[in-house]
Enzyme design. Structure first.
Site, short mmCIF file in Angstrom:
data_model
loop_
_atom_site.label_atom_id
_atom_site.label_comp_id
_atom_site.label_asym_id
_atom_site.label_seq_id
_atom_site.Cartn_x
_atom_site.Cartn_y
_atom_site.Cartn_z
N HIS A 306 0.85 -1.19 0.00
CA HIS A 306 0.00 0.00 0.00
C HIS A 306 0.88 1.23 0.00
CE1 HIS A 306 -3.07 2.89 1.16
NE2 HIS A 306 -3.93 1.99 0.70
N ASP A 363 -7.94 -5.09 0.04
CA ASP A 363 -8.49 -5.91 -1.04
C ASP A 363 -8.14 -7.38 -0.91
OD1 ASP A 363 -9.77 -3.91 -2.45
OD2 ASP A 363 -7.87 -3.21 -3.26
#
Ligand code: ACO
Length: 429
Positions: A306, A363
């Site tokens: 991320h 996700d």
């Protein structure tokens, strides 16, 4: 005395103020940099650039903290509803019961779409990606409300907010119904937001259908944890489009397209496809971890890493717990969850992932829950879009109300050819 930084250019000193955010983050205010020094900053991917000040969402990527209007995501996921969280994000405070009832009333009373919108779905080729369909239909809403698009009119903005929140589930469900050849249903305004969406997705006119409350709550929590994430790619796109005073339908339509990419909201689809590929390939997780580490191989572990979270993503913890619960309740044995758990275990102990601070992101597990809810894989990014909608709206609204409102217009470092003559065709090599 206010803190400053000093920049020395060609022997001249220039001072720039340091701004401090409410949670202690600091930023150099370089808004006068070019006018004073002639320089611009260079920051590809905006990794160190604050594009605005905002009161909506705070996140600390090192500590794994995510707050909506100051409230931790864990508390909202446990105690709030998606509609209440949407209100919080858009208006800044948790609503009273009366405010919540009124907000809900407005939303459900805009849930139908114009009948002629149904014809749009006939115009797309077979099996279009739902993100493309929904972005197009959301953009087209502007044509139905042409006289109510003034971004500086409070009432027109308000009704547009209600319309968008109300209609996106209907638009999304239609994209699925159309793809499987079933009739496009009407929303049921007696149901809550997520139950209504699931009913539109899975009910048919032929028989009664009751939405499983566990499924509806799971989806509601997923929408809550996706609802905002400060200045990510799609939100920045919404703000950038909105900064030309484009209306909210147009700005959100752009946000849906930005979210579609596999490095952003499309990652949840990419994760499940990757897990399926590993499963179909015999389930050798090490093989794929090694591929992800190989600099010559473009393969990446989808759902890992991320831009901001470099320790853990607080949303992935909530989702992982929920994935276990949903699968336990439904009694479904999901081999992909086992692959995912193994992949996570191996990667978290691997030096490559530790050094690069790559952890499972939001996700990584969300697709497994969507799969358990029977949401088709190509609709996963659209679920993300439904969740992110209140954040886009809140950020767009904050931008329009910002006293420092300015059209967004980054600069660049030009590295192309310097000025040269136009060559006639017969002189070109
Ligand atoms: N698998 C293997 N290696 C990775 C991964 C991954 N998933 N993610 C990053 N790396 C490596 C990169 O190859 C790079 O290595 P290098 O320094 O040797 O070149 C290093 O880690 C840094 O990666 P960047 O891409 O520069 O990091 P950035 O912060 O720009 O990107 C991103 C973050 C896009 C999320 C990235 O980690 C990625 O592609 N992840 C997979 C896709 C994904 O899951 N996206 C969803 C993001 S969450 C969201 O949008 C809701």
């Amino acid at each position: 005395m206010a803190e400053t930084v000093t920049l020395t250019v060609n022997g001249n000193n220039y001072e720039f103020p340091i701004l401090e955010g409410s949670c202690g983050e600091k930023a150099i205010d370089i808004s006068q940099l070019r006018s004073q020094t002639g320089l611009i900053t260079y920051d590809p991917g905006f990794t160190c650039t604050g594009s605005c000040s905002s009161k909506i969402t705070f996140l600390d990527g090192e500590k794994g903290v995510l707050l909506y209007r100051g409230i931790p995501i864990e508390q909202l996921a446990e105690k709030s509803t998606f509609i209440e969280t949407a209100y919080l994000l858009i208006y800044g405070e948790l609503p009273t019961q009366d405010q919540l009832d009124e907000f809900h009333y407005h939303i459900i009373h805009h849930s139908m779409v114009h009948e002629s919108i149904k014809n749009f779905y006939d115009g797309f080729p077979n099996n279009p990606h739902p993100m493309a369909v929904c972005s197009a239909v959301v953009g087209s809403l502007a044509t139905f409300y042409q006289n109510e698009l003034n971004v500086r009119d409070e009432h027109e903005v308000e009704i547009t907010i209600h319309r968008l929140l109300a209609k996106l589930p209907t638009i999304a469900a239609y994209s699925y119904k159309k793809s499987i050849g079933q009739p496009l249903p009407y929303p049921d305004n007696q149901l809550d937001y997520t139950t209504n969406f699931l009913k539109m997705m899975f009910a048919t006119p032929c028989e009664p259908y009751t939405v499983d409350p566990v499924a509806a709550r799971a989806l509601d929590v997923l929408l809550i944890i996706h609802a905002d994430h400060e200045q990510n790619c799609s939100t920045s796109s919404v703000r950038l489009v909105g900064s030309s005073m484009s209306n909210l339908f147009a700005s959100v339509s752009a946000g849906i397209y930005a979210l579609w990419g596999p490095l952003h909201g499309g990652a949840n689809q990419a994760v499940i496809e990757m897990l399926q590929r590993i499963y179909d390939d015999g389930g050798d997780v090490y093989k794929y971890v090694n591929r992800a580490k190989d600099p010559k191989d473009p393969f990446r572990l989808m759902g890992f890493g991320h831009r901001v979270y470099k320790n853990f993503d607080p949303r992935s913890r909530i989702i992982k717990k929920m994935a276990d619960e949903v699968l336990k309740k439904s009694g479904v044995k999901e081999p992909l969850l086992e692959i995912a758990s193994e992949l996570e275990k191996i990667a978290l102990q691997d030096d490559y992932f530790i050094e690069k601070k790559l952890y499972p992101n939001v996700d990584f597990y969300s697709g497994i829950i969507y799969k358990a809810l029977n949401i088709p894989v190509n609709m996963f990014p659209l679920m993300f879009a439904m969740g992110r909608l209140p954040g886009w709206i809140a950020q767009w609204k904050e931008l329009q109300e910002d006293k420092a409102f300015k059209i967004g217009r980054p600069r660049q470092l030009y590295v192309g050819p310097t000025m040269r003559e136009y060559l006639p065709m017969n002189e070109r090599g």
